[in-house]
Design a protein around this motif. Structure first.
Motif, PDB file in Angstrom:
ATOM      1  N   ILE A  58       0.843  -1.198   0.000  1.00  0.00           N
ATOM      2  CA  ILE A  58       0.000   0.000   0.000  1.00  0.00           C
ATOM      3  C   ILE A  58       0.882   1.253   0.000  1.00  0.00           C
ATOM      4  CG2 ILE A  58      -1.620   1.338   1.391  1.00  0.00           C
ATOM      5  CD1 ILE A  58      -2.760  -1.381   2.330  1.00  0.00           C
ATOM      6  N   GLN A  59       1.925   1.239   0.851  1.00  0.00           N
ATOM      7  CA  GLN A  59       2.824   2.396   0.926  1.00  0.00           C
ATOM      8  C   GLN A  59       3.391   2.752  -0.435  1.00  0.00           C
ATOM      9  OE1 GLN A  59       3.833   4.298   3.421  1.00  0.00           O
ATOM     10  NE2 GLN A  59       3.024   3.271   5.221  1.00  0.00           N
ATOM     11  N   SER A  60       3.682   1.719  -1.227  1.00  0.00           N
ATOM     12  CA  SER A  60       4.365   1.983  -2.485  1.00  0.00           C
ATOM     13  C   SER A  60       3.449   2.691  -3.479  1.00  0.00           C
ATOM     14  CB  SER A  60       4.903   0.688  -3.082  1.00  0.00           C
ATOM     15  OG  SER A  60       3.838  -0.115  -3.512  1.00  0.00           O
ATOM     16  N   PHE A  61       2.135   2.697  -3.203  1.00  0.00           N
ATOM     17  CA  PHE A  61       1.224   3.402  -4.108  1.00  0.00           C
ATOM     18  C   PHE A  61       0.973   4.836  -3.661  1.00  0.00           C
ATOM     19  CE2 PHE A  61       0.117  -1.011  -5.188  1.00  0.00           C
ATOM     20  CZ  PHE A  61       0.367  -0.938  -6.543  1.00  0.00           C
ATOM     21  N   PHE A  62       1.567   5.226  -2.528  1.00  0.00           N
ATOM     22  CA  PHE A  62       1.498   6.621  -2.145  1.00  0.00           C
ATOM     23  C   PHE A  62       2.656   7.357  -2.823  1.00  0.00           C
ATOM     24  CE2 PHE A  62      -0.428   5.137   2.123  1.00  0.00           C
ATOM     25  CZ  PHE A  62      -1.657   5.005   1.513  1.00  0.00           C
ATOM     26  N   THR A  76      -1.508   6.451  -6.390  1.00  0.00           N
ATOM     27  CA  THR A  76      -0.839   6.966  -7.573  1.00  0.00           C
ATOM     28  C   THR A  76       0.256   5.992  -7.998  1.00  0.00           C
ATOM     29  OG1 THR A  76       0.653   8.662  -8.375  1.00  0.00           O
ATOM     30  CG2 THR A  76       0.607   8.347  -6.010  1.00  0.00           C
ATOM     31  N   LEU A  77       0.615   6.051  -9.259  1.00  0.00           N
ATOM     32  CA  LEU A  77       1.706   5.193  -9.741  1.00  0.00           C
ATOM     33  C   LEU A  77       2.983   6.004  -9.918  1.00  0.00           C
ATOM     34  CD1 LEU A  77      -0.221   2.991 -12.310  1.00  0.00           C
ATOM     35  CD2 LEU A  77       0.777   2.253 -10.152  1.00  0.00           C
ATOM     36  N   LYS A  78       2.960   7.224  -9.396  1.00  0.00           N
ATOM     37  CA  LYS A  78       4.079   8.140  -9.565  1.00  0.00           C
ATOM     38  C   LYS A  78       5.380   7.555  -9.008  1.00  0.00           C
ATOM     39  CE  LYS A  78       5.129  12.727  -8.095  1.00  0.00           C
ATOM     40  NZ  LYS A  78       5.283  12.799  -6.670  1.00  0.00           N
ATOM     41  N   THR A  79       5.261   6.893  -7.848  1.00  0.00           N
ATOM     42  CA  THR A  79       6.450   6.353  -7.205  1.00  0.00           C
ATOM     43  C   THR A  79       7.081   5.262  -8.063  1.00  0.00           C
ATOM     44  OG1 THR A  79       5.340   6.799  -5.144  1.00  0.00           O
ATOM     45  CG2 THR A  79       7.332   5.505  -5.022  1.00  0.00           C
ATOM     46  N   TYR A  80       6.205   4.478  -8.712  1.00  0.00           N
ATOM     47  CA  TYR A  80       6.746   3.428  -9.580  1.00  0.00           C
ATOM     48  C   TYR A  80       7.424   4.027 -10.809  1.00  0.00           C
ATOM     49  CZ  TYR A  80       4.842  -0.300  -6.794  1.00  0.00           C
ATOM     50  OH  TYR A  80       4.606  -1.164  -5.767  1.00  0.00           O
ATOM     51  N   ALA A  81       6.873   5.151 -11.279  1.00  0.00           N
ATOM     52  CA  ALA A  81       7.513   5.836 -12.405  1.00  0.00           C
ATOM     53  C   ALA A  81       8.908   6.297 -11.986  1.00  0.00           C
ATOM     54  CB  ALA A  81       6.658   7.023 -12.831  1.00  0.00           C
ATOM     55  N   GLU A  82       9.005   6.678 -10.716  1.00  0.00           N
ATOM     56  CA  GLU A  82      10.291   7.125 -10.174  1.00  0.00           C
ATOM     57  C   GLU A  82      11.349   6.020 -10.282  1.00  0.00           C
ATOM     58  OE1 GLU A  82      11.251  10.074  -6.658  1.00  0.00           O
ATOM     59  OE2 GLU A  82       9.980  10.309  -8.386  1.00  0.00           O
ATOM     60  N   LEU A  83      10.885   4.777 -10.130  1.00  0.00           N
ATOM     61  CA  LEU A  83      11.804   3.632 -10.219  1.00  0.00           C
ATOM     62  C   LEU A  83      12.467   3.570 -11.581  1.00  0.00           C
ATOM     63  CD1 LEU A  83      10.171   0.474  -8.621  1.00  0.00           C
ATOM     64  CD2 LEU A  83      12.079   1.803  -7.793  1.00  0.00           C
ATOM     65  N   LEU A  84      11.809   4.131 -12.586  1.00  0.00           N
ATOM     66  CA  LEU A  84      12.334   4.040 -13.948  1.00  0.00           C
ATOM     67  C   LEU A  84      13.343   5.131 -14.263  1.00  0.00           C
ATOM     68  CD1 LEU A  84       9.035   3.095 -15.785  1.00  0.00           C
ATOM     69  CD2 LEU A  84      10.894   1.596 -15.087  1.00  0.00           C
ATOM     70  N   LYS A  85      13.570   6.032 -13.298  1.00  0.00           N
ATOM     71  CA  LYS A  85      14.627   7.024 -13.497  1.00  0.00           C
ATOM     72  C   LYS A  85      15.946   6.298 -13.712  1.00  0.00           C
ATOM     73  CE  LYS A  85      13.357  11.172 -10.895  1.00  0.00           C
ATOM     74  NZ  LYS A  85      13.729  11.864  -9.655  1.00  0.00           N
ATOM     75  N   PRO A  86      16.831   6.865 -14.536  1.00  0.00           N
ATOM     76  CA  PRO A  86      18.078   6.132 -14.840  1.00  0.00           C
ATOM     77  C   PRO A  86      18.832   5.683 -13.602  1.00  0.00           C
ATOM     78  CG  PRO A  86      17.964   8.192 -16.071  1.00  0.00           C
ATOM     79  CD  PRO A  86      16.725   8.114 -15.253  1.00  0.00           C
ATOM     80  N   GLN A  87      18.945   6.556 -12.578  1.00  0.00           N
ATOM     81  CA  GLN A  87      19.756   6.178 -11.417  1.00  0.00           C
ATOM     82  C   GLN A  87      19.147   5.002 -10.652  1.00  0.00           C
ATOM     83  OE1 GLN A  87      18.860   9.970 -10.664  1.00  0.00           O
ATOM     84  NE2 GLN A  87      18.230   9.852  -8.538  1.00  0.00           N
ATOM     85  N   ASN A  88      17.786   4.936 -10.641  1.00  0.00           N
ATOM     86  CA  ASN A  88      17.139   3.838  -9.930  1.00  0.00           C
ATOM     87  C   ASN A  88      17.132   2.563 -10.760  1.00  0.00           C
ATOM     88  OD1 ASN A  88      16.671   5.512  -7.788  1.00  0.00           O
ATOM     89  ND2 ASN A  88      14.643   6.122  -8.500  1.00  0.00           N
TER      90      ASN A  88
END
Lengths: 318, 385
Positions: A58-62, A76-88
């Motif tokens: 649940i936390q990961s969807f905040f 939101t899926l924003k955090t998962y989009a963050e995972l796709l940043k090059p550094q991550n």
């Protein structure tokens, strides 16, 4: 059911004392006893294990608010989009690559050891084999890693050995290779890889050994009688029959490498692995959603891996 | 009806403000000890001689006051804040980032300095330090403080100790004729971005950085760029004190930001190292003993605060942890610290130290880059991005 219970009460008088009554009660309702016995396990699995997993999911969807740094409790899926940043993405690729390489290498090294232990070691020697495989597991994990750091250090024993053998040039050439090289073995991916390999090796040897022991010797004899070369016997008989053992071992080495965050912190060039990323995003940073999203990555990877392993029949070899 | 609501609200308001006044009220006089006191502390801050029998500043306190000391160690400032929010403790040794959070969250109470006779002996530089004094109200007694010094190898630098952080930030040739590439280290915590900002304050004044913990987007970007250059020089970042010591001994590391603790230990082992305060200044930490708002044992807590300021305790802690006492009298005549201990640990360089604070979005200059971005971006920098 009630009629039966009443009947038994009619045939035999109820036992006396609360223990006796309790025993009768359970005898009449076997389901209750099973339920009570399973309850602690269910609670453990349900609350401690699945509950915390769910809370994590649940936390990961905040998401974290860009400006205030506060957690936004909206789906939101924003955090998962963050995972796709090059550094991550780098971190994920790095960790998975390392896990895969460690797994493959440990399977290659573990197989002959397991084969020796299962087929040739007898009596006293067998005990010795088991002991030497298990021994590293008894020492503290941290002590082992610190010891490896010293072994791999620039002024460590391995460098000294290379020097005595006049092979320093070889080591230097290896360390000059980009990505896997570095200042010294302990400051390179090669070092991290070696330590992972050492630490998780027993988890690969033991399942393979169990699998090899279960291969009937008469099959090997039959294979030889029918004119197969040892090589053919290995690839056509032994290997297919022990593959589930190898896969079972690989589940351990793969998942343990995927989740470890201490080895890459002590040996290596400080580039993050998934575990370290999780560790640093929670805490003062307060970016729990990103830490949770990072944690979901190995869960998903392991889910896929286990599904494939199950199809290959690996769970029978555990 | 409206009037009733209004008057109730007024009553409520007055009740609330009355309550807050009461909460602000501090202890007026000391009573007898309650027999115990519980302290949340950094590991090594409260020693009772169990690690090394020479380092014991609890046993005597217990015998003198009858207050049994129980210590709960915490590893991070977050843990400290969490424990204090939970309650049930009397005191906490909070660092600069935790102390203001605790004050803002009303988890600690103001202290009555009149009840602490040693208050007057405190280093005047710390007496009203902004990390424990808000609007002139003191929320604790200073414990000890320290700096992130530049540790260097004396065999490489010989008689010319480095005077600038540039040896760890930019590629240069060291006095032994070889490049610094692969021979320097940096701290792997995101707070290290502040060290880069501090360096830029001197070397790129046009950026206009006034506070390394309050950076706007441009200043922050410049700091990250500097750190990316540093990544090419650093083989491994340090995280654990003991690993860094090992790297100085076995990995050929010759310069790095470090704590006086490592310098002291390595020196004691005979390693050729020394530390210096570069011209740009350094970052550092300062801890405060703070009293929980619902402290169950306030009398014992006050006694501990008084005890913690005695020169003996201050000197012993400082010798143990490589810190600087908050009471200048502790610098002289302490057996464990020695007469030069304070100077070695940075006592004369107070003005050069920028004490650790958590970067927040709201800052004096308007809007700054918050800490969580420091974390994700520093991860990227270390990863070579």
């Amino acid at each position: 059911m009630t009629a039966l219970a009443d009947m038994s009460g009619a045939i035999m008088p109820n036992r006396r004392g609360w223990l006796g009554a309790l025993s009768d009660h359970f005898w009449r309702r076997p389901g209750l006893l099973i339920f009570l016995m399973l309850l602690p396990a269910i609670l453990w699995l349900g609350i401690v294990y699945l509950g915390s997993l769910l809370a994590l999911l649940i936390q990961s969807f905040f998401s974290i608010d860009e400006f205030s740094g506060l957690i936004n409790h909206e789906f939101t899926l924003k955090t998962y989009a963050e995972l796709l940043k090059p550094q991550n993405l780098d971190i994920i690729v790095r960790t998975v690559m390392m896990s895969a390489l460690v797994t493959i290498a440990s399977a290659i090294i573990a197989f002959p050891i397991a084969y020796m232990a299962a087929r040739y070691a007898r009596g006293k020697w067998k005990a010795l084999f088991y002991l030497s495989i298990m021994l590293p597991l008894w020492a503290s994990y941290l002590v082992k890693i610190y010891a490896w750091k010293l072994i791999l250090a620039k002024e460590g024993i391995l460098n000294w050995l290379f020097e005595q053998l006049h092979l320093t040039w070889l080591l230097e050439a290896w360390l000059a290779i980009p990505v896997i090289g570095g200042n010294s073995l302990s400051i390179s991916y090669t070092g991290t890889f070696l330590v992972f390999l050492y630490v998780w090796m027993p988890f690969m040897i033991l399942p393979i050994q169990a699998a090899i022991e279960r291969v009937p010797t008469n099959l090997l004899d039959a294979s030889a009688d029918l004119g197969a070369t040892p090589r053919q016997t290995f690839w056509k008989v032994i290997f297919p029959l022990t593959l589930p053992g190898v896969i079972a071992g690989s589940i351990f080495t793969f998942s343990l490498t995927l989740g470890d965050y201490i080895i890459p912190q002590i040996v290596g060039n400080s580039q993050f692995f998934i575990g370290q990323a999780v560790y640093s995003h929670q805490g003062t940073a307060g970016n729990i959603p990103l830490a949770a999203a990072f944690t979901v990555v190995p869960i998903v990877i392991m889910g896929i891996y286990l599904w494939l392993a199950k199809r290959a029949g690996a769970f029978n070899a555990l | 009806m409206k009037r009733i609501i209004r008057s109730t609200a007024a009553l409520l308001m007055s009740g609330l403000s009355c309550g807050s006044v009461l909460a602000q009220d501090m202890l007026q006089s000391l009573g007898a000890g309650e027999g115990e006191v519980s302290i949340v502390a950094w590991a090594g801050y409260i020693e009772r001689g169990e690690t090394d029998k020479n380092f014991d500043w609890v046993t005597k306190f217990e015998a003198d006051t009858g207050c049994k000391v129980s210590v709960k160690t915490a590893a991070t400032s977050d843990e400290m804040v969490a424990l204090m929010n939970e309650g049930g403790f009397d005191l906490v040794t909070a660092s600069g980032d935790a102390s203001l959070r605790l004050i803002a969250g009303k988890r600690v109470q103001p202290i009555n300095t009149a009840l602490i006779p040693s208050w007057s002996t405190i280093d005047p530089r710390l007496e009203s330090a902004p990390w424990h004094t808000v609007d002139g109200v003191h929320y604790g007694t200073p414990y000890v403080w320290g700096a992130n010094v530049l540790m260097y190898n004396t065999e490489v630098f010989k008689d010319a100790p480095p005077t600038s952080w540039n040896v760890v930030f930019e590629e240069t040739t060291l006095p032994d004729g070889k490049s610094n590439k692969g021979r320097v280290q940096a701290y792997d915590g995101p707070i290290y971005v502040a060290d880069a900002a501090l360096y830029l304050m001197t070397h790129k004044p046009e950026l206009g950085i006034t506070d390394p913990y309050a950076l706007n987007e441009d200043q922050y970007k410049a700091a990250l760029d500097l750190l990316r250059v540093q990544r090419t020089l650093v083989g491994r970042y340090w995280h654990d004190a003991f690993i860094q010591m090992d790297d100085f001994k076995n990995e050929g590391v010759v310069a790095s930001s470090s704590w006086p603790f490592m310098v002291n230990v390595l020196k004691a082992e005979g390693a050729p190292v020394a530390s210096t305060f570069p011209a740009e200044g350094t970052t550092g930490w300062a801890d405060t003993t703070m009293l929980h708002v619902d402290s169950p044992h306030p009398n014992c807590a006050y006694m501990w605060m008084e005890h913690s300021l005695s020169p003996k305790v201050q000197g012993d802690v400082s010798a143990w942890f490589g810190t600087v006492p908050s009471v200048p009298a502790a610098c002289k005549g302490n057996e464990l610290l020695g007469d030069t201990g304070c100077a070695t640990n940075g006592a004369d360089d107070f003005e050069k130290i920028r004490f650790w604070r958590t970067p927040t979005t709201k800052c004096a200059t308007g809007e700054c880059v918050p800490y969580y971005r420091w974390v994700s971006d520093y991860v990227g920098v270390i990863g070579g991005r």
